[in-house]
Design a protein around this motif. Structure first.
Motif, short mmCIF file in Angstrom:
data_model
loop_
_atom_site.label_atom_id
_atom_site.label_comp_id
_atom_site.label_asym_id
_atom_site.label_seq_id
_atom_site.Cartn_x
_atom_site.Cartn_y
_atom_site.Cartn_z
N SER A 34 0.82 -1.20 0.00
CA SER A 34 0.00 0.00 0.00
C SER A 34 0.86 1.26 0.00
CB SER A 34 -0.92 0.00 1.22
OG SER A 34 -1.69 1.18 1.29
N TYR A 44 -6.59 0.58 0.26
CA TYR A 44 -6.02 1.77 0.89
C TYR A 44 -5.42 2.73 -0.13
CZ TYR A 44 -6.34 -0.97 5.20
OH TYR A 44 -6.79 -1.71 6.26
N GLU A 47 -9.94 3.74 -2.02
CA GLU A 47 -10.39 4.77 -1.08
C GLU A 47 -10.14 6.19 -1.61
OE1 GLU A 47 -12.11 4.62 1.70
OE2 GLU A 47 -12.35 2.46 1.53
#
Length: 204
Positions: free
Chosen positions: A12, A68, A72
């Protein structure tokens, strides 16, 4: 679980640092919204035909990292052509009802077949596949509606607000604004952490 968290956070972090802005700028928000549902559908099918622990580990790590780093941020950009009141209502519904309902459904399926892994694959794959396909369809509709709102210069819920918000007139401008806001939020978080550390040091 420790290795899962390490792999997920590392992926991420790397993707957020090097890939998020590049993907959104080159593909546009409308196409970017389809990436996660498409990969989710692929992961569900892959796990169904190859029910292996390593397949599940790699699939979940990649999906969680993309949640993430890409999904998002893309979802947050959809709030640009909306008023603050609409954004608050939508986020409240999603966080309180939508997310909790989805987690409750997943927990129920997992608990029902916790002692039989094969049964878990059979019971869990079909709802997951249906949800991923529905999410893909929703991402297409929402992306199209987002582009229409930006093209027409409309702001959802602005008629209810006394102070209209100034926004860029094109999608590229909205993306740049959102990326700048994300950077400012991260900077503010860092400043808050530094202040807290300074206060703690003074208290000693």
């Amino acid at each position: 679980m420790g290795h899962f968290g390490q792999v997920t956070n590392l992926m991420s972090f790397c993707f957020s640092l090097l890939g998020t802005s590049v993907v959104v700028r080159r593909m546009g928000l409308r196409r970017t919204l389809r990436v996660f549902p498409a990969l989710l559908t692929f992961a569900v099918l892959l796990s169904y035909f190859f029910p292996n622990l390593w397949v599940l580990f790699i699939s979940m790590s990649c999906l969680k990292a993309l949640t993430y780093a890409l999904n998002e941020p893309s979802k947050e950009m959809l709030y640009n052509p909306t008023s603050e009141a609409i954004k608050f209502k939508a986020k409240a519904w999603i966080d309180v009802f939508g997310a909790r309902s989805a987690k409750a459904l997943g927990s129920t399926i997992t608990n029902t077949a916790k002692n039989e892994p094969q049964l878990l694959v059979a019971y869990g794959s079909m709802p997951s596949l249906l949800i991923s396909l529905a999410l893909f369809g929703i991402s297409i509709l929402v992306g199209k509606q987002f582009e229409d709102l930006v093209a027409n210069g409309e702001v959802v819920g602005e008629e209810e607000s006394d102070t209209p918000t100034e926004r860029p007139d094109d999608e590229a401008g909205l993306i740049e604004l959102e990326l700048e806001n994300a950077g400012e939020d991260a900077t503010q978080d860092g400043i808050a952490e530094d202040r807290a550390a300074f206060v703690a040091a003074r208290a000693r």
